[in-house]
Every structure is written in structure tokens, then in C-alpha cells.
Design an enzyme around this catalytic site. Sequence first.
Site, PDB file in Angstrom:
ATOM      1  N   SER A 445     -14.980   2.301  11.149  1.00  0.00           N
ATOM      2  CA  SER A 445     -14.457   1.242  12.013  1.00  0.00           C
ATOM      3  C   SER A 445     -15.226  -0.051  11.814  1.00  0.00           C
ATOM      4  O   SER A 445     -16.425  -0.052  11.556  1.00  0.00           O
ATOM      5  CB  SER A 445     -14.531   1.673  13.472  1.00  0.00           C
ATOM      6  OG  SER A 445     -15.848   1.976  13.837  1.00  0.00           O
ATOM      7  N   ARG A 527     -20.464   2.620  28.209  1.00  0.00           N
ATOM      8  CA  ARG A 527     -19.316   3.074  27.438  1.00  0.00           C
ATOM      9  C   ARG A 527     -18.704   4.358  27.974  1.00  0.00           C
ATOM     10  O   ARG A 527     -19.404   5.286  28.349  1.00  0.00           O
ATOM     11  CB  ARG A 527     -19.689   3.235  25.967  1.00  0.00           C
ATOM     12  CG  ARG A 527     -20.258   1.946  25.388  1.00  0.00           C
ATOM     13  CD  ARG A 527     -20.083   1.846  23.917  1.00  0.00           C
ATOM     14  NE  ARG A 527     -18.690   1.868  23.515  1.00  0.00           N
ATOM     15  CZ  ARG A 527     -17.943   0.783  23.321  1.00  0.00           C
ATOM     16  NH1 ARG A 527     -18.442  -0.415  23.533  1.00  0.00           N
ATOM     17  NH2 ARG A 527     -16.709   0.902  22.918  1.00  0.00           N
ATOM     18  N   HIS A 706     -25.947   1.315  17.181  1.00  0.00           N
ATOM     19  CA  HIS A 706     -25.788   1.296  18.631  1.00  0.00           C
ATOM     20  C   HIS A 706     -26.546   0.158  19.275  1.00  0.00           C
ATOM     21  O   HIS A 706     -26.535  -0.004  20.480  1.00  0.00           O
ATOM     22  CB  HIS A 706     -26.225   2.634  19.232  1.00  0.00           C
ATOM     23  CG  HIS A 706     -25.357   3.754  18.753  1.00  0.00           C
ATOM     24  ND1 HIS A 706     -25.706   4.535  17.670  1.00  0.00           N
ATOM     25  CD2 HIS A 706     -24.144   4.182  19.156  1.00  0.00           C
ATOM     26  CE1 HIS A 706     -24.742   5.410  17.452  1.00  0.00           C
ATOM     27  NE2 HIS A 706     -23.784   5.217  18.332  1.00  0.00           N
ATOM     28  N   CYS A 738     -23.158   4.962  11.788  1.00  0.00           N
ATOM     29  CA  CYS A 738     -21.893   5.329  12.429  1.00  0.00           C
ATOM     30  C   CYS A 738     -20.935   4.148  12.288  1.00  0.00           C
ATOM     31  O   CYS A 738     -21.266   3.160  11.629  1.00  0.00           O
ATOM     32  CB  CYS A 738     -22.171   5.666  13.896  1.00  0.00           C
ATOM     33  SG  CYS A 738     -20.781   6.457  14.735  1.00  0.00           S
TER      34      CYS A 738
END
Length: 781
Positions: A445, A527, A706, A738
Site C-alpha cells: 500500500s 487505529r 508505524h 509493512c
Amino acid sequence: MSLATNLGFPRLGLRRECKTALESFWQGKTSEESLLKAAQELRARHWTIQKNAGLDHIPSNDFSLYDHVLDMIAMTGAIPDAYRNMQGLTAYFAMARGRQNRMSSGAILDVPALEMTKWFDTNYHYIVPVFEAHQTFSLNSCKPLDEFLEAKALGIVTRPVLLGPVSFLKLGKRRDGKNALDLLPQLLPVYVETLKKLAEAGAPWVQIDEPVLVLDAQTDTEAAIKQAYEAFSKLPNRPKIALTTYFGTVTQNRSYIYNLPVEALHLDLSRAPDQLEPALMAMAKGNTILSMGIVDGRNIWRNDLDRSLDLLRHATSKLGKDRIWVGPSCSLLHSPIDLSAETKLDEELKSWLAFSVQKLDEIVTLAQTLRGNSAESAARGKLQEARMALASRRSSSRTQNPVMRHRLGMIAPEQTRRANPFAIRRQEQARILQLPGLPTTTIGSFPQTQAVRAARAAWKKGQKTTAEYESYLEKEIREAIQWQEEVGLDVLVHGEFERNDMVEYFGELLEGFAFTENGWVQSYGSRGVKPPIIFGDVARKGPMTVRWSSFAQSLTSQPVKGMLTGPVTILQWSFVRDDQPRAQTCRQIALAIRDEVGDLEKAGISVIQIDEPAIREGLPLVTSERAAYLAWAVECFRLASSGVKDGTQIHTHMCYSEFNDIMASIADMDADVISIETARSKLELLDAFVNFKYPNGIGPGVYDIHSPRVPTVDEMIALLERAASLLPMDRLWINPDCGLKTRGWDETKTSLTNMVAAAKTLRELHKLPTTRATLKRPESV
Ligand code: GLN
Ligand code: ZN
């Protein structure tokens, strides 16, 4: 009297008000004062909901601005040295998210976040405490007391929740590698002081969570638990203690757990009903209250109240009404808030479900029925309603797809194996892909910007036509591809702009799934995720990702990676039907993904990533149950991924996990390349792969996505040099930890530019091929 109790309420708010408040505070748009006010309003609202529901024990200090383990770090003064020069919320959020800014002196302050990992086998992530070699503790925040008083001022006497000292230590790490439990004697005084303060403030009960009691029995845990609770029991002035366990059975600790000097013991009887009998036998003599966690706090199905009542009555017959409480299996943190806010679910499906607010009602109904008091007639109506809903679900044809069931019965073993071993496949893949040494890629993503989300929202509301929305997505993909080419990445991605969420996106295109509008569950910090509900057999209606992957591939001669979510992760991150084994549901999903993989290959996509970040978290907490889980989880991944030719490169991705205990199974998945999250732990997590001699390609994450912090080239070179010294360089890949969907474009671009620069430096240093040998389109196109 049988009391109706709760262990914890979801924090984010029905409209995720907490998320909004946190994020605007982080962006500097709002003040600390308004953040705290928003938090206070949420707490008040949630206490009031629970009070109005008729609950006898309402939790406090279950709320957190980020994470309850981080709250304990703050409360006990276990703040690592790196954050000690910061104050209050600045230190708190620096531990959670890292902090990077230029100070007035011109110097750059740059502290990384603390590590984060999964909370037991849930999809909630906690901040991992790090204890210094000479760790001392001191009562550093009065949060439990403050929130108790805050509720009291509203006329609500709550039961403050503390993460227990043994779990707190066991969930942390000591920098010197020693057993954190050795710190217990230093830590206990902080708890003692807190208990005293709560007693003085008028708290009759306190809830102390020791979820580590459901893990495998360990002698150091046993000693620590005895030491802690004996110390607490001797306090002259303290609240009564409800010791809570959840997420599994405690029978492995039966030799001591039932006789601890606490006033109540909570067991998870939803997940582990078999532990009731041994508990009743062992507890018959004493006078400890048994708090029965009978309403599932981890799933959304309506409770079978008749069955629960049978269990409750049975327990009452052994211990007496006064010694039985009714509660959820665990904190409702893991459930959405309120089913009545759902306007789009059909009435039939809705009648099968219960969210937090409805679960509270179930708990109260059960307690009232058990008490048999005047409220019983109201409860009787509710029992009847629940009975009808359950009957309708059991007999509904919506939950069965005969074609799918037939296909499931026909799965052959060769469908779960690639035709050739990795050694042969990699040659074919090298020939087709022509990648440089240490190829660079990303996890899938790219930033889900406000604009991307707004476009999707407009399309969903019908304000944008499908054609408009799709051409918007194409523009985003075009820019992303162009940018990746410019920066020099090797295996490109289309960016996942069309996806709201990696599970929801697929669920929406599959049969057997339903979706909520507000069914958020906290994942970490601000989140949340909105897990789909798998209520029926899963089947693919048609291609789900081919359109976007082939569009992206048509724009470039570099390979574009197809991007799918794996069956175990889809299962793990959904609310799963409870009327058939999880393995069975997972196989259905695997077949659907297998069909998609086949379609991507046919469309000329030669690299396909099947994300399985959740495979580790599904691992049963106790050793004895693990082999069976791993067997079907790996089988499902292979069922999904094995239908391709040798030359099609299968990637998988995992994050947030300790891999040691599942290494053999990860290797068994037989993906050609695995990318893993390793940056936060400075490659510590890579050790498992090194020690195991992981046989296939591997991409250790070189930067933590993150955190908004931009990693430097040197920092990544250092990590890569380490990785290169540990693993054969011809199987090493370079990628972030990630996906980048939570990041902004600026940080993403700088970080990836740095990452590619680091890769180039390393290639030169080690004299590896630096460019693709041929710049033609992948052969299979
Ligand atoms: N492909 C997904 C992404 O990049 C993977 C996310 C995850 O592992 N959680 O966002
Ligand atoms: Zn990930």
C-alpha cells in the site's frame, strides 16, 4: 447475589471520537486540553451506558489514550532512559510513536518508538515495556485514581482495572536479557501504593488482569503470582480484588490458581468452557467468588442464553448465588460498540448479532434471571427473543452454499504443493524477472490520503460515478508507478488505493460476508479495524484485483506485484461464524484466493504477494493446541498459492510477530519470498530465520512504517549490512516493514529514496548486478 459485571469497554467511541481527537492533537491542530476533554467525555458516556444497562460492576481505567500497557509503563515509572527528558503526554506519545523534530538550538531530536506487538492472540497491539538493567519503579501517574474519582463525581462507583504486575513484567523485556519477573519485588510497592490510594478514595473492588495465567504453566509465573497476591492480601486497607484471566483455560495452573487469596476469580468460559468443572470442584470449599466470563467478548454472535443459564445454574448449585458473577469472557475492547447504530444490515442477520451494548444487556439479563427477582419478567421476554434468533440462524439457508461445499470435499493433496521445489523455481523466476542483486520492493500500500478516502466515500455515496472513481484510481496508480520508476524501485506495486482495508476489500467481493458501518475494533493507538462478519459459506463471485494489477502492469516494464490478502489473515481479522470449525471456513477462503491467483497469473502478473500478517496471531496460546492449527493454516496458504507455474514468484508478508516458534511452518508455506517486519526490533526478529536457515527469499524490513520518522540512508545501510552478514545475499530483498497506507507522501518518498540509495550502496560494495539485465516486459506478459 449474582452480579452483572464488565471487564472493559471499547475506547475509541461509536464514531471513533477518540481517533479524531488524538489525530488532530498529533497534527498540532488542537490543544492537549481539548484532547483530554474529548477523552473525558467518552469515558463519561461509556460509564453512563453501562450504568443504564444495569451493570453492577463497571470498569474504570480501562480507557487509554493509546494503550493500557503503555499506561502501566507510565504509571510505574518504567519509562526507558531515551524518553526521560520529556514530560507528560510528550513522553507518553514519544514512547508510542517516536518523535522527530528540530529543536530551537538547531539540533535534531530523534527518538524511535517503543516496540509494539500483538496482545495475546488478538489483533490489538500493545507497547512492549523495556526494563533497564537497573530498573526502579515509582508511582508516577495517578490515572487509575483520577479516573475512579472522575466516575465517582458522576455518581458512578467503578471497579478500577489494573494490568497485573506479573503480566506487566512478563509482557515486557529486560534490556540485559534477564528474567523480567525478577523485578517483581521492586514493582510491587507501586501496586501497593495504588491499591491504598484507591481504597482511600472509596473503591470497594479493583480488577487486576493477569492474562498470562492462560499461557503454558511456568514455575516462575507461579512463584510471582503467589508472591504478588499474597502481598496484596495482607494489606490492611485495600479494595477487594477480582483477579481476571481471559483468552483461554487456566487449568494448567490448577495447583494454585483457585486458592489464591483474592476475593473473586474470573474465568473465560466462552473460549474454554471445559475449565468450569475443575474450577467448581476446587472452589467449592473456599469462599472466593467465581466470575463467569460467559458472553463472548471476542465475537459478535448473539449469546445462547439458555445454554449460558444452564452453566450458570449449575455453578450456582455448587457455589451458591452469592458466589457467582456474570460477565463477558474478556474486556469488550475487542467488540464493536453498538449494533443499533447499524442501519444497513438486514433485520434477520442483525437478529443473530450482539455488540458491546447488546452484550451488556445479555449479561444483565442472565444475572437477573439467575437472581430470580422482580426484574425477571423483563428478562423472560429477552430470553424468548434470543431463542427465536438462534433458531432462525440455525435453520437459515443463507449460511450454506452447496457448490462450495462440494468443491471443498474434492480438494486433492497435489493442489497444496507447488510443482517443483524452490531451487528450481528460482531459476525460472530469475530468468523471467531479471532483477538486480538485493532487489527493492514495498509491501503493497501507498498513502491512503484524505483525497483517496474522500474519493471512495463520494463514490460509495453515489456522488461520484463508478467511471469517475475508477479513473481517479487510475490516475493515482499512474502517478505511483511513475514515481516508483523514478526512484528506482525494482518490483513495483499498484498502491492499493482502491482498498479501504486489506480484509474488508476482499470480503466485500466475496459471498458469505457482511459489513457494518460502525463496527470498529481498536487495533493500536488511534487505529481501528472494522472486521467483516463471515456468516455463511465463502465463495468468489469473480476476479477481485485483476483489473488494478493489470492496469498497473500495463504502465511499466518493471514487474508489478499482484497483491492479495491470505486466507488465514482474512479469517483471523474477521468475525468468524461459530457454527463450523474455523479450519473449514479458512479452506473456503483459500479456494477463493486460489482462483484469484490463477486469474492474476493468466493476466500476466509474474509476482504475486499473498499477505499473511495474521498467521502468527492465530497461534493457540498453549503449546498443546499449536500443531493442529499450524497444519491447517499452512495447508490453506498453500492451497491458495500453489496453483501457479514455476516462473510465477509467490511472495508473502508477515508483521508484528516473534517467529521463533513457527519457523518450520513458515518455511512449510513455501513462498518464494517472504518480507517480514524487523526494523523496530533492529533485526532481532530476523534471528529466527537465520537460526532456522530459512531456505527461500527473504526481505527483512529496514524501516519502521508505524512512525512518521524518516530513516537515514546510513541507518538502513547498517541494518542491511547486518542482514547481509546473516543471510545469503542472493536471497536477500530490501523493503520497508509493512505497507505505507498510514503514512504521508512526503515521508514515504524520502524514506523510500533513502532505502533505494542504501540498496545501491550495498550493491556497489558487494559488487552485485545493479540494474535489471534487460528492460523488456516480463516474458509471461
Ligand atoms: N499489503 C498490505 C499493505 O501493504 C499489507 C499490510 C499488512 O501486512 N498489515 O498495506
Ligand atoms: Zn505488515
